[in-house]
Design an enzyme around this catalytic site. Structure first.
Site, PDB file in Angstrom:
ATOM      1  N   TYR A  84       0.694  -1.213   0.102  1.00 36.60           N
ATOM      2  CA  TYR A  84       0.061  -0.048  -0.014  1.00 36.60           C
ATOM      3  C   TYR A  84       0.887   1.214  -0.105  1.00 36.60           C
ATOM      4  O   TYR A  84       0.200   2.202  -0.198  1.00 36.60           O
ATOM      5  CB  TYR A  84      -1.027   0.120   1.098  1.00 36.60           C
ATOM      6  CG  TYR A  84      -2.095  -1.003   1.370  1.00 36.60           C
ATOM      7  CD1 TYR A  84      -2.258  -1.896   0.395  1.00 36.60           C
ATOM      8  CD2 TYR A  84      -2.829  -1.223   2.477  1.00 36.60           C
ATOM      9  CE1 TYR A  84      -3.390  -2.978   0.423  1.00 36.60           C
ATOM     10  CE2 TYR A  84      -3.880  -2.027   2.465  1.00 36.60           C
ATOM     11  CZ  TYR A  84      -4.041  -2.918   1.346  1.00 36.60           C
ATOM     12  OH  TYR A  84      -5.026  -4.079   1.468  1.00 36.60           O
ATOM     13  N   HIS A  91       0.105 -11.436   1.790  1.00 33.54           N
ATOM     14  CA  HIS A  91      -0.951 -10.906   0.960  1.00 33.54           C
ATOM     15  C   HIS A  91      -1.626 -11.790   0.137  1.00 33.54           C
ATOM     16  O   HIS A  91      -2.744 -11.762   0.044  1.00 33.54           O
ATOM     17  CB  HIS A  91      -0.073  -9.724   0.338  1.00 33.54           C
ATOM     18  CG  HIS A  91      -1.147  -8.586   0.051  1.00 33.54           C
ATOM     19  ND1 HIS A  91      -0.838  -7.074  -0.017  1.00 33.54           N
ATOM     20  CD2 HIS A  91      -2.694  -8.457  -0.153  1.00 33.54           C
ATOM     21  CE1 HIS A  91      -1.831  -6.152  -0.143  1.00 33.54           C
ATOM     22  NE2 HIS A  91      -2.922  -7.094  -0.233  1.00 33.54           N
TER      23      HIS A  91
END
Length: 279
Positions: A51, A109
């Site tokens: 991110y 992730h």
């Protein structure tokens, strides 16, 4: 301040029903949004290496008036760092960027099954937990076959699996699997295709019946199913409105009606964990 229900994993670890998603929250404004959310009552903040905002999230956590020990900060290990010679320093990089002695919850992730290194990544997280630099460990976008392999090869089952889950993609079978194995389900993109979803007659009718917003209706649907949702909200008004959704109780028939919005093509993009590769 809203009192949030919590959901508990097989080892006793618990998460609040609603947390703060931070994808796209960066820089000074992102840090300020994190601070306002925590001081409004959020106790779960979700971030990730990819991110590119761990610094802003860490600053927001540090500047909040709320006791740091009360906040669960999450990050995620990216696909390009799965290998055993990369995962340990990637975990440290996330920790340093967040400014934390230990990350409260660290996830893989995506499984990236074609590169077949997710067990190496999981082993690194297990070791990080043993060394005290990570408190709890979990995964994101893993299917039952991936979860079973982790437990079979390491003896450690994730406490959390963060997956795409919203009314257009309700993940009923995966949710049942998680319940059976004591894995907390977290929903990313909990509002799905928000513009379309929030205009669905079933959503607007249930919202009107409870005198709440369509967004609160969908978030209450998640809570009723035992799912942690992490909607992104940058303004204090939206943050407080989302948090308040946990206090609304939907009838079983209302939950079922929203779940019935599920579609065979309900995913937001071609993100089947059997094929999707995240860098």
């Amino acid at each position: 301040m809203t009192s949030l229900p919590t959901f508990t994993a097989h080892n006793g670890f618990a998460l609040p029903a609603i947390g703060l998603g931070t994808y796209g929250l960066r820089g000074a404004s992102g840090a300020a949004s994190v601070t306002s959310a925590i001081d409004a009552g959020y106790r779960l903040v979700d971030s990730a290496f990819n991110y590119e905002n761990e610094g802003a999230v860490g600053r927001g956590v540090a500047e909040a008036e709320t006791d740091r020990a009360a906040v669960i900060v999450t990050s995620k290990l990216p696909g390009r760092h799965h290998a055993s010679d990369k995962a340990p320093w990637s975990i440290d990089e996330s920790r340093y960027r967040l400014g934390l002695d230990a990350i409260d919850l660290h996830l893989i992730h995506w499984p990236n099954p074609s590169q077949d290194e997710y067990v190496q990544a999981w082993t690194a997280l297990v070791e990080a937990q043993q060394n005290g630099v990570v408190r709890q460990i979990g995964v994101s976008n893993f299917l039952p076959e991936h979860l079973e392999r982790l437990e079979r090869e390491t003896g450690v089952l994730p406490v959390v699996n963060q997956i795409e889950l919203h009314p257009y993609f309700p993940q009923t079978e995966q949710l049942a699997y998680h319940r059976e194995h004591g894995i907390i389900t977290e929903a990313w993109s909990p509002l799905g295709r928000a513009e379309e979803l929030l205009d669905e007659p079933v959503v607007t009718e249930i919202a009107a019946a409870h005198d709440i917003t369509p967004v609160q209706t969908v978030l209450a649907w998640h809570v009723s199913r035992g799912v942690v949702s992490i909607p992104k909200a940058s303004s204090p008004e939206h943050q407080q409105s989302n948090l308040a959704a946990a206090s609304f109780v939907l009838a079983d028939a209302e939950v079922e009606a929203i779940t019935a919005l599920g579609r065979a093509d309900g995913r937001l993009f071609d993100g089947d964990p059997r094929r999707h590769e995240e860098s």
